[in-house]
Design a protein around this motif. Structure first.
Motif, PDB file in Angstrom:
ATOM      1  N   LYS A   1      -1.675  -8.117   5.470  1.00 26.48           N
ATOM      2  CA  LYS A   1      -2.921  -8.625   4.878  1.00 26.48           C
ATOM      3  C   LYS A   1      -4.106  -7.765   5.319  1.00 26.48           C
ATOM      4  N   ASN A   2      -4.122  -7.401   6.599  1.00 27.96           N
ATOM      5  CA  ASN A   2      -5.232  -6.572   7.094  1.00 27.96           C
ATOM      6  C   ASN A   2      -5.288  -5.226   6.384  1.00 27.96           C
ATOM      7  N   VAL A   3      -4.112  -4.629   6.227  1.00 31.67           N
ATOM      8  CA  VAL A   3      -4.078  -3.328   5.544  1.00 31.67           C
ATOM      9  C   VAL A   3      -4.559  -3.497   4.097  1.00 31.67           C
ATOM     10  N   PHE A   4      -4.084  -4.534   3.440  1.00 38.93           N
ATOM     11  CA  PHE A   4      -4.486  -4.769   2.044  1.00 38.93           C
ATOM     12  C   PHE A   4      -5.999  -5.005   1.948  1.00 38.93           C
ATOM     13  N   LYS A   5      -6.530  -5.757   2.916  1.00 35.73           N
ATOM     14  CA  LYS A   5      -7.980  -6.020   2.903  1.00 35.73           C
ATOM     15  C   LYS A   5      -8.730  -4.703   3.028  1.00 35.73           C
ATOM     16  N   TYR A   6      -8.254  -3.880   3.971  1.00 35.49           N
ATOM     17  CA  TYR A   6      -8.897  -2.593   4.238  1.00 35.49           C
ATOM     18  C   TYR A   6      -8.961  -1.772   2.948  1.00 35.49           C
ATOM     19  N   PHE A   7      -7.832  -1.698   2.224  1.00 36.57           N
ATOM     20  CA  PHE A   7      -7.804  -0.865   1.019  1.00 36.57           C
ATOM     21  C   PHE A   7      -8.554  -1.527  -0.143  1.00 36.57           C
ATOM     22  N   THR A   8      -8.556  -2.838  -0.167  1.00 36.03           N
ATOM     23  CA  THR A   8      -9.305  -3.527  -1.228  1.00 36.03           C
ATOM     24  C   THR A   8     -10.790  -3.225  -1.075  1.00 36.03           C
ATOM     25  N   ASP A   9     -11.267  -3.245   0.180  1.00 35.85           N
ATOM     26  CA  ASP A   9     -12.679  -2.932   0.428  1.00 35.85           C
ATOM     27  C   ASP A   9     -13.035  -1.516  -0.001  1.00 35.85           C
ATOM     28  N   ARG A  10     -12.088  -0.632   0.118  1.00 34.86           N
ATOM     29  CA  ARG A  10     -12.384   0.776  -0.146  1.00 34.86           C
ATOM     30  C   ARG A  10     -11.956   1.261  -1.529  1.00 34.86           C
ATOM     31  N   THR A  11     -11.409   0.360  -2.322  1.00 39.98           N
ATOM     32  CA  THR A  11     -10.994   0.764  -3.664  1.00 39.98           C
ATOM     33  C   THR A  11     -11.654  -0.167  -4.671  1.00 39.98           C
ATOM     34  N   PRO A  12     -12.793   0.257  -5.216  1.00 36.97           N
ATOM     35  CA  PRO A  12     -13.510  -0.632  -6.120  1.00 36.97           C
ATOM     36  C   PRO A  12     -12.598  -1.159  -7.234  1.00 36.97           C
ATOM     37  N   ARG A  13     -12.741  -2.429  -7.516  1.00 42.37           N
ATOM     38  CA  ARG A  13     -12.022  -3.159  -8.563  1.00 42.37           C
ATOM     39  C   ARG A  13     -10.535  -3.364  -8.276  1.00 42.37           C
ATOM     40  N   SER A  14     -10.117  -3.116  -7.038  1.00 40.19           N
ATOM     41  CA  SER A  14      -8.752  -3.521  -6.679  1.00 40.19           C
ATOM     42  C   SER A  14      -8.837  -4.900  -6.040  1.00 40.19           C
ATOM     43  N   TYR A  15      -7.740  -5.595  -5.954  1.00 40.92           N
ATOM     44  CA  TYR A  15      -7.737  -6.920  -5.336  1.00 40.92           C
ATOM     45  C   TYR A  15      -6.344  -7.200  -4.807  1.00 40.92           C
TER      46      TYR A  15
END
Ligand SMILES: O=P(O)(O)OC[C@H]1O[C@H](O[C@H]2O[C@H](CO)[C@@H](O)[C@H](O)[C@H]2O)[C@H](O)[C@@H](O)[C@@H]1O
Ligand SMILES: O=c1ccn([C@@H]2O[C@H](COP(=O)(O)OP(=O)(O)O)[C@@H](O)[C@H]2O)c(=O)[nH]1
Length: 822
Positions: free
Chosen positions: A608-622
């Protein structure tokens, strides 16, 4: 590699189609012609494959011929060399000088469109583009005249981008390959081309597309994604229902021809003469068509800097530049010529003397023997291309250097930079300081290092010949055709909606299995976050109607968690399988878990932490997180960036939270999913079916199944689950399925295990509305004859409203109570 049976004379017939024939004609008198080898690497490369195939060449003969008698005479002379001319009278200037070399060539080489006088440019652009298409049709006509069934057609280069499409339109069975000899630019550059989509679609009609390097192929794939919106896979591009294979085939030369030639007495004689002429001096050699992509001015500037900074070398080195004339009718090329002459004059003026000139610039081509001789005596070969497809000159130099073991200074922007990078001194040609230093390093390089570098290059050049290039391409093309035909055959048909409705209306115990994401859920938007997956509001009434029909059982199978399914389907009498079947329930009951005992979910928080990290840095991903699975989705992000981020994300995952975890990682089209090992949608449906049969104490076997979703490949076992249950007689497992009453339909997939495809989720929504009407009519028939039906859902789309109303009217007209005759 393919083995062709030469002994039985069974060489495959090949039509090589390129703008230029390997020989160019020169008029020597009335109806008489001399034929000379055409310049350029394309011709050199292709000569290497002619022995393996029964090859004929189709191309422009190098001259305009108007008189029919003359045309016939030239056609006959060319036929002796297995060449077939395409007379491009009337279009040649606009097609070749204009569109090919004034527009496409600069775009492909990252130089952008011409910017002088915008208005004129736009006008000429249209005319040139029309001429380009016309010229491609002229090539097609000649091919049609000469084509025999089974011929393979190999189209070459940017001159013929429409030809694959035209050929396939003429005869879809022709095997068509297309190879690009120039670079393919980044999509940001290609995107500026006004006719960008048409050209891309036209080449995608080929069966196989070849590029010199991975970079060019990668640029091409991402351009297709960005411009046509199609996904590039490791297999190629899926476009309009077919797969076009995209692969890398670095061209080579015929090394033996050069090695042999260097040993000819007349060539060794020429070598001696050259050595004598340049006695006491090191020779730096340049061999290029006088083209702006070859970086000749940059080469001269670097050489000037070298002379400036190294007075010691001024009378001990000479740069011989063979500048082969090319495309003289294109204004940019004429400008380049005077620019280069200016530089030569300046440098020779600065550093020359009465007895010696530092630059020997030749505006001419040289014959093959002389070329080999000068390659062989050179100490340094200087290739400064600003962009170059491959650059065969660098290979040819290496092949001729067995005795001398000279140094190759090579631009990183030539395709050859990727193959000869170990042995050559790689330079950025725009950086004059770097090139000047490389010249110095090359001239001072110890013999031992020269030997090692040469050995590595020589080995590569000898093993990656033009013959290998041609055979690899042809072998791939031959292999790919049956497969792509197979794939075409395998491409499922569109769902026959009317058959579904008819079977549904006739059946007594129906099962509808649906996915949630991409199927029943409303389309997400950029603001959508984890918990926002919502049932498409259009479907609320419809689903209720279906679920309330005692003859119909609806199952929703999702990778989403229990809460999301509860929220969305809590009001319907429906079967739910959450987290791919880890949890199941009928809405009225409690969730039952299928999770294996002792399942370890320690990895979830880390992922979850990794996914959060990448979601924050990839606009329009979720991302979506449930108890046993997490999905990071970049469908709405920039596809290229999303893909690059997905690669990084996977590295983070493997290095950290999942390094020792018992999980499956699934890469979807635009997603990365991590879930606990143990469930598939197919297994889940098997269990649910058992439950349904058991709980409902079924007496009537299930005689209709519709199963549809936007499922990942690994979940497609849901479609195959029922295939094995399709029997001619009623099966003991509560199913009475035949191919007529089993409908599996994948949403928006070109390749699937489902029997049918539906273009988008709208298709499913539409169909469900229609089935709901059937459910209503067969259940209650509660409308008065004069009543015009209003769908209960005000949002139902217009098509289905229209359809529903028309069914109602017909029902009124024909008094049909039970069945809809379609
Ligand atoms: O036919 P021209 O307009 O006179 O130009 C000559 C050729 O130039 C280009 O050659 C390319 O092909 C080489 C072999 O693959 C490659 O090494 C080089 O980097 C390319 O520039 C052009 O692509 C050909 O079509 C021309 O015939
Ligand atoms: O006077 C010359 C000098 C060179 N070449 C040939 O032109 C080709 C140039 O190919 P390259 O791939 O380096 O570049 P291109 O000119 O195709 O862009 C090589 O095979 C050279 O042997 C030629 O035909 N005549």
């Amino acid at each position: 590699m393919m083995d062709y049976d030469d002994a039985r004379g069974e060489r495959p017939r090949l039509l090589v189609v390129a703008n230029r024939l390997p020989v160019s004609a020169k008029r020597t008198g009335e109806n008489s012609w001399s034929l000379e080898m055409s310049p350029g690497g394309l011709v050199s490369g292709l000569l290497g494959i002619t022995s393996q195939f029964d090859t004929k060449w189709v191309g422009w003969p190098g001259v305009d011929v108007h008189d029919e008698i003359e045309k016939n005479a030239l056609t006959e002379s060319l036929a002796e060399m297995k060449c077939i001319p395409v007379f491009l009278n009337g279009v040649f200037d606009q097609y070749y000088n204009g569109y090919c070399n004034g527009i496409l060539w600069p775009i492909l080489h990252h130089m952008g469109l011409p910017q002088e006088d915008q208005h004129d440019t736009n006008q000429t652009f249209e005319t040139q583009y029309d001429a380009y298409k016309k010229a491609n049709r002229m090539f097609l006509d000649v091919i049609i005249d000469n084509y025999e069934e089974g011929d393979i057609v190999w189209c070459h280069d940017y001159h013929l981008m429409f030809l694959p499409q035209y050929l396939k339109e003429y005869n879809n069975k022709i095997k068509v390959g297309w190879f690009l000899h120039s670079p393919f630019p980044s999509s940001e550059v290609y995107k500026t081309l006004p006719s960008r989509s048409e050209l891309l679609s036209a080449i995608l009609a080929a069966d196989l597309l070849g590029f010199h390097t991975y970079d060019f192929a990668r640029h091409f794939l991402s351009t297709c994604t960005r411009i046509l919106g199609v996904e590039g896979t490791h297999e190629g591009v899926v476009y309009q229902g077919r797969v076009t294979r995209v692969a890398v085939f670095p061209i080579g030369i015929d090394p033996d021809r050069f090695i042999r030639t260097c040993k000819l007495p007349e060539v060794t004689q020429q070598m001696n003469e050259l050595q004598e002429k340049f006695a006491g001096k090191k020779v730096i050699l340049g061999v290029d068509r006088l083209d702006m992509i070859k970086g000749i001015p940059q080469k001269y500037l670097a050489f000037e800097k070298f002379l400036e900074e190294n007075p010691y070398w001024r009378d001990k080195v000479v740069l011989v530049q063979i500048a082969v004339p090319t495309r003289n009718d294109v204004p940019e090329y004429r400008k380049l010529k005077s620019q280069v002459h200016g530089l030569v004059g300046r440098i020779n003026g600065r550093f020359g003397s009465v007895s010696s000139l530092p630059i020997h610039h030749l505006d001419c081509s040289v014959d093959f023997n002389y070329l080999c001789a000068i390659y062989a005596i050179a100490d340094v070969m200087l290739v400064t291309s600003l962009r170059d497809g491959m650059n065969l000159v660098s290979y040819e130099f290496v092949a001729c250097q067995e005795a001398k073991k000279g140094v190759l200074v090579l631009s990183e922007f030539a395709g050859a930079g990727q193959s000869l990078g170990v042995g050559a001194l790689i330079v950025n040609p725009w950086d004059v300081t770097e090139v000047s230093s490389a010249i110095k390093e090359a001239l001072n390089m110890p013999a031992e290092e020269r030997e090692t570098r040469h050995r590595s290059n020589f080995q590569y050049v000898c093993t990656h010949s033009a013959e290998k290039w041609g055979l690899d391409f042809m072998s791939e093309l031959n292999g790919i055709i049956p497969e792509s035909e197979m794939q075409m055959r395998k491409i499922p048909l569109q769902l026959p909606e009317q058959d579904v409705i008819q079977q549904y209306s006739q059946s007594n115990n129906r099962l509808i299995i649906l996915g949630f994401f991409g199927t029943l859920a409303e389309p997400m938007n950029s603001g959508t976050k984890e918990m926002d997956l919502k049932l498409n509001p259009e479907l609320k009434g419809t689903l209720k109607a279906l679920c309330n029909d005692p003859k119909t059982t609806v199952v929703v199978l999702s990778r989403s968690g229990k809460n999301i399914l509860n929220k969305n389907f809590g009001e319907s009498n429906i079967w739910l399988a959450a987290e791919n079947g880890m949890f199941e329930k009928q809405t009225t009951g409690e969730w039952v878990t299928n999770m294996p005992q002792n399942v370890n979910l320690d990895w979830v928080d880390g992922v979850k932490n990794v996914f959060k990290y990448f979601t924050d840095r990839t606009p329009r991903s979720y991302f979506e997180a449930s108890e046993t699975s997490l999905v990071w989705n970049y469908e709405y992000a920039d596809v290229e960036f999303g893909r690059a981020q997905a690669r990084d994300l996977l590295q983070y995952l493997w290095a950290g939270p999942i390094s020792n975890a018992s999980v499956d990682v699934v890469r979807g089209n635009h997603s990365v999913e991590v879930h606990a090992i143990g469930e598939t949608k197919g297994a889940a449906i098997g269990r649910i079916l058992g439950e349904i049969v058991h709980r409902k104490s079924m007496t009537t076997p299930i005689d209709f199944v519709f199963c549809s979703g936007y499922f990942l490949e690994k979940d497609e076992d849901i479609y195959t689950f029922f295939e094995s249950k399709i029997l001619s007689s009623k099966s003991p497992n509560g199913l009475d399925l035949k191919k007529e009453n089993y409908f599996s339909a994948a949403i928006g997939q070109a390749r699937t295990k489902a029997r049918y495809v539906i273009d988008s989720a709208h298709g499913v929504v539409d169909l469900l509305h229609k089935l709901a009407v059937v459910a209503d009519t067969t259940m209650t028939d509660s409308f008065s004859d004069s009543e015009i039906y209003e769908p209960r859902d005000a949002n139902a789309n217009e098509n289905s409203k229209r359809w529903i109303n028309s069914v109602r009217r017909r029902k009124v007209e024909i008094g049909d109570t039970g069945q809809i005759g379609m």
